[in-house]
Design an enzyme around this catalytic site. Structure first.
Site, short mmCIF file in Angstrom:
data_model
loop_
_atom_site.label_atom_id
_atom_site.label_comp_id
_atom_site.label_asym_id
_atom_site.label_seq_id
_atom_site.Cartn_x
_atom_site.Cartn_y
_atom_site.Cartn_z
N ASP A 175 0.81 -1.18 -0.08
CA ASP A 175 0.04 -0.10 0.02
C ASP A 175 0.94 1.28 0.02
O ASP A 175 2.09 1.04 0.14
CB ASP A 175 -1.10 0.04 1.18
CG ASP A 175 -2.13 0.84 0.81
OD1 ASP A 175 -2.22 1.72 0.08
OD2 ASP A 175 -3.13 0.87 1.58
C1 BGC Z 1 -5.00 3.24 -0.34
C2 BGC Z 1 -5.06 2.15 -1.45
C3 BGC Z 1 -4.75 2.89 -2.70
C4 BGC Z 1 -3.66 3.51 -2.71
C5 BGC Z 1 -3.23 4.15 -4.01
C6 BGC Z 1 -3.75 4.00 -0.35
O1 BGC Z 1 -3.72 5.30 0.38
O2 BGC Z 1 -5.02 2.57 0.84
O3 BGC Z 1 -6.33 1.42 -1.28
O4 BGC Z 1 -5.08 2.20 -3.80
O5 BGC Z 1 -3.73 4.45 -1.83
O6 BGC Z 1 -3.97 5.39 -4.39
#
Ligand code: BGC
Length: 765
Positions: free
Chosen positions: A301
């Site tokens: 993540d």
């Molecule tokens: C989120 C993810 C997301 C990623 C990219 C993160 O803050 O938890 O679910 O895919 O950002 O935008």
């Protein structure tokens, strides 16, 4: 997803052509030797053999394209750096680059300017639609309509692919029982059975049957695992779940996604039992890549490798990188940890190069499957982009999904559907006239002010006189993404006009709830009622006219006990996307008979949270009566929720009868029930089957959803619904993660919600 070639030749001929790991020999029925060759594996290995260590690590590096979406603004972003890393082949993927022109710009550098010309895989959060926004995933889950959900993912994939995207960070398959957590809007609710089926539908919708087509994209099951269980519902908070819940509640939707062929996983921000998910070999290597034999790749993540330092697990970025790769995280999203630390970690022997090779092979495999090596520009066609994005077909699909997501919560004296002619209707609430809020919080590619409002939807019905009054704001100041909204609304100056409009109306429709940016990532709430002064507005208008239809706009279950007690009709209208207002108006006017059922329990008050239907029994489940204190309860509110999981009404009524259970074998039990439309209009019902394993070696929930069918019936029509329970439904995971089916007595319940009372019992030998 191995691309298999079957070669009916002597295995000796293959020696020297194919390495052992790419070819598996078996005997065919005719006795010929059949060699199954993993054709993509051959190409991947050949390419890997030509790559330097730096180039390999480059494939494991993902950069943000243009702006900070959910995390801190990148300080070392390659875009800011004139794509220096990209030109050196040190970037394998980018996210948030979108639009044919922009994607071509970066893809061209990767393909034409780097030594090996390996194409980028372009990722984006296509969570519920791309430019045309469909309902938030929680709302879609309320449809219980797997075909519709699959179609919704499919059109989202088409739109995103037309804009140059190859990969979505969806579906989020985190189970959550806590409405305070803002990201419940992004999942399928509280139930692992329903969520697993929805996970499969979404993966199939995004990926289609052939990933190499230019209108399909790779999906990503996230966040592995436990992210939906933050303590106190506060986003990014510590997660503390027991083994039984991990195996039986949290992991099943991920396993279902894996079995459906999802090509990527994303790990999670949270820790699980003291180990950050990003550094957990137990989750990523033992379970996912070991036990489940997942052959796609794991992306971290956003910045989650670095966050292991804040977790106080890794001492610095270098150690965080070491922990993450050793634990099985293949691609680094925005930590800059792999690109900066891995080369020397390998050289110093702290990371085995075979782990790098494994990660790179996984990433290259997915790029081959997407067809990016055959034609890196296949997603990049301006004509297709113009034709597909926002096309009527995609708008129609968004409307269809929105209508099916609506849940009728209350309808006293059949106030709904509204009469189409001769009525004076007062429409009240800022959300009724907000063209941005229905888009929800995951709408990066959508333009603000593009949703159809309830006001516009109702204006399409010309037979009544419609008056609109805002009443009060829902938030104050900027609704600028991704800034925090200001909720301290105090201005009640619009109340009096709202009251006047209500007094002059036959029916009042009030659209209240929370703004689209009040739920989603980082948007946990400690109070989950109507925000600002909306509750006061509702009570004030009610004094003027009791004939109120309350339409909720929200991304999570809300505490609306007062409304449930006083307001005659309540419609759950979520954040339904681009076509929101048309969908809501069509339901209010009865052009669509609502058929949604809640995928998440609505609590009476926030103190009941986490509240969920599939809870355990406890040692003191029952009220002994006569004011007894010592049983599992609250002294100030009952144990019952406001609306249970699976609940939802229709403009018609349904009856269940003739429940029959037949134990065919220990692996097969059939259950049938007669469902009758007992009302006067055609309608759809989600017939639900719940199971209780009465006694087990690990305690089981009081009931668990194990089957459902969405059925449409004409007035007075009946249908026999049949459910089949097999090994997959009859068992559970023990505390070692082993799936078992135990003999004993089971109770089965069938009906239109998790409160179903029609019941029978059966025994497994
Ligand atoms: C989120 C993810 C997301 C990623 C990219 C993160 O803050 O938890 O679910 O895919 O950002 O935008």
């Amino acid at each position: 997803m191995k691309n298999i070639l079957l070669l009916l030749i002597s295995s000796s001929l293959l020696v020297g052509l194919v390495s052992c790991e790419d070819a598996h020999a078996r005997s065919s029925d005719e006795g010929t030797s059949v060699i199954e060759v993993d054709s993509i594996g051959i190409k991947v290995n050949a390419l890997l053999a030509r790559m330097t260590l730096e180039e390999k690590i480059g494939q494991m590096n993902q950069y943000n394209g243009f702006w900070d979406v959910t995390g801190p603004a990148p300080s070392e972003g390659d875009a800011a750096n004139k794509y220096e890393h990209l030109k050196k082949g040190m970037v394998g993927s980018m996210l948030n680059v979108r639009g044919v022109k922009e994607v071509r710009e970066v893809q061209k550098i990767a393909v034409e300017e780097t030594r090996l010309g390996i194409p980028l895989i372009i990722g984006f959060d296509v969570i519920h639609g791309y430019k045309t926004i469909s309902p938030i995933p929680l709302a879609e889950a309320a449809s219980w309509d797997l075909e519709a959900i699959k179609l919704s993912a499919q059109v989202a994939a088409e739109e995103a692919a037309a804009s140059g995207i190859n990969w979505t960070f969806a579906p989020m398959v985190d189970i959550s029982r806590d409405a305070r957590w803002g990201r419940v809007m992004e999942g399928a609710g509280e139930d692992p059975y329903l969520a697993s089926l929805i996970a499969v539908a979404r993966v199939q919708g995004f990926q289609g049957d052939d990933l190499s087509l230019a209108n399909t994209i790779a999906a990503c099951a996230k966040h592995f695992v436990g992210y939906g269980f933050p303590v106190a519902g506060k986003d990014y908070n510590t997660v503390d779940v027991g083994t039984s819940t991990l195996y039986n509640v949290l992991l099943p939707p991920f396993k279902a996604a894996e079995e459906a062929g999802v090509r990527t996983f994303m790990n999670a921000f949270n820790e699980l039992n003291g180990i950050p998910a990003t550094g957990s070999a137990f989750l990523q290597r033992d379970i996912l890549k070991g036990e489940w034999d997942f052959d796609g790749f794991m992306v971290t993540d956003w910045g989650s490798i670095n966050e292991m330092i804040a977790h106080r697990y890794a001492k610095n970025r270098r150690q965080a990188a070491e922990f993450a790769i050793n634990a099985g995280a293949d691609m680094d999203m925005e930590s800059y940890a792999y690109v900066n630390e891995l080369v020397s970690l390998v050289q110093e022997g702290r990371v085995d190069e075979s782990l790098i090779d494994d990660a790179v092979k996984r990433i290259l495999r997915v790029k081959y499957e997407l067809g990016l090596f055959d034609d890196p520009y296949k997603y990049l066609d301006e004509t297709v982009e113009k034709e597909v994005i926002g096309s009527q077909r995609i708008m129609d699909a968004a409307l269809d999904m929105a209508i099916k997501s609506i849940v009728l919560l209350k309808n006293e004296n059949n106030l709904l559907p509204l009469k189409k002619n001769g009525q004076k209707i007062a429409l009240i609430g800022a959300l009724a006239n907000d063209k941005t809020s229905p888009l929800g919080s995951w709408r990066i590619a959508a333009d603000d002010e593009t949703a159809v409002t309830v006001l516009e939807g109702m204006q399409a019905y010309k037979g009544n006189t419609l008056t609109y009054e805002k009443g009060a704001d829902v938030v104050t100041g900027e609704t600028l993404f991704p800034k925090e909204l200001t909720l301290n609304v105090s201005d009640k100056s619009g109340f009096s006009s709202a009251v006047t409009a209500a007094k002059n109306a036959d029916v009042v429709v009030m659209v209240l709830g929370e703004h689209g940016l009040n739920s989603g990532e980082g948007r946990s709430r400690s109070e989950i009622g109507l925000t600002g002064v909306q509750q006061e507005l509702l009570e004030t208008v009610y004094k003027a006219n009791k004939n109120i239809v309350l339409v909720l706009n929200n991304g999570r279950p809300l505490t609306i006990e007062w409304a449930d007690e006083h307001i005659p009709a309540i419609v759950e209208g979520w954040h339904l996307g681009t076509q929101s207002g048309h969908a809501i108006a069509q339901v209010l006017y009865g052009d669509y008979n609502p058929s949604g059922k809640l995928p998440m329990t609505f609590p009476k008050n926030v103190g009941q949270v986490p509240i969920y239907y599939n809870h355990k029994s406890t040692g003191r489940p029952l009220d002994p009566g006569q004011g007894e204190v010592f049983w599992s309860h609250y002294t100030d509110v009952s144990n019952a929720p406001l609306y249970p999981f699976g609940y939802g009404l229709s403009y018609t009524t349904f009856g269940y009868s003739d429940l029959k259970v037949d134990v065919v074998s220990n692996d097969k039990v059939t259950v049938s029930v007669k469902l009758t439309n007992t009302g006067d209009v055609k309608g759809k019902e989600v017939a639900q089957l719940y199971l209780r394993d009465e006694f087990a070696s690990v305690t089981r929930p009081v009931r668990e959803l194990k089957g459902f069918e969405l059925v449409e019936l004409n007035p007075k029509e009946s249908k026999i619904i049949e459910f089949t329970l097999t090994h997959a439904e009859l068992g559970f995971y023990d505390n070692n993660g082993k799936y078992i089916v135990e003999p004993g007595t089971f109770s089965v319940f069938v009906g239109g919600s998790s409160d179903a009372t029609l019941t029978s019992k059966f025994d497994l030998k």
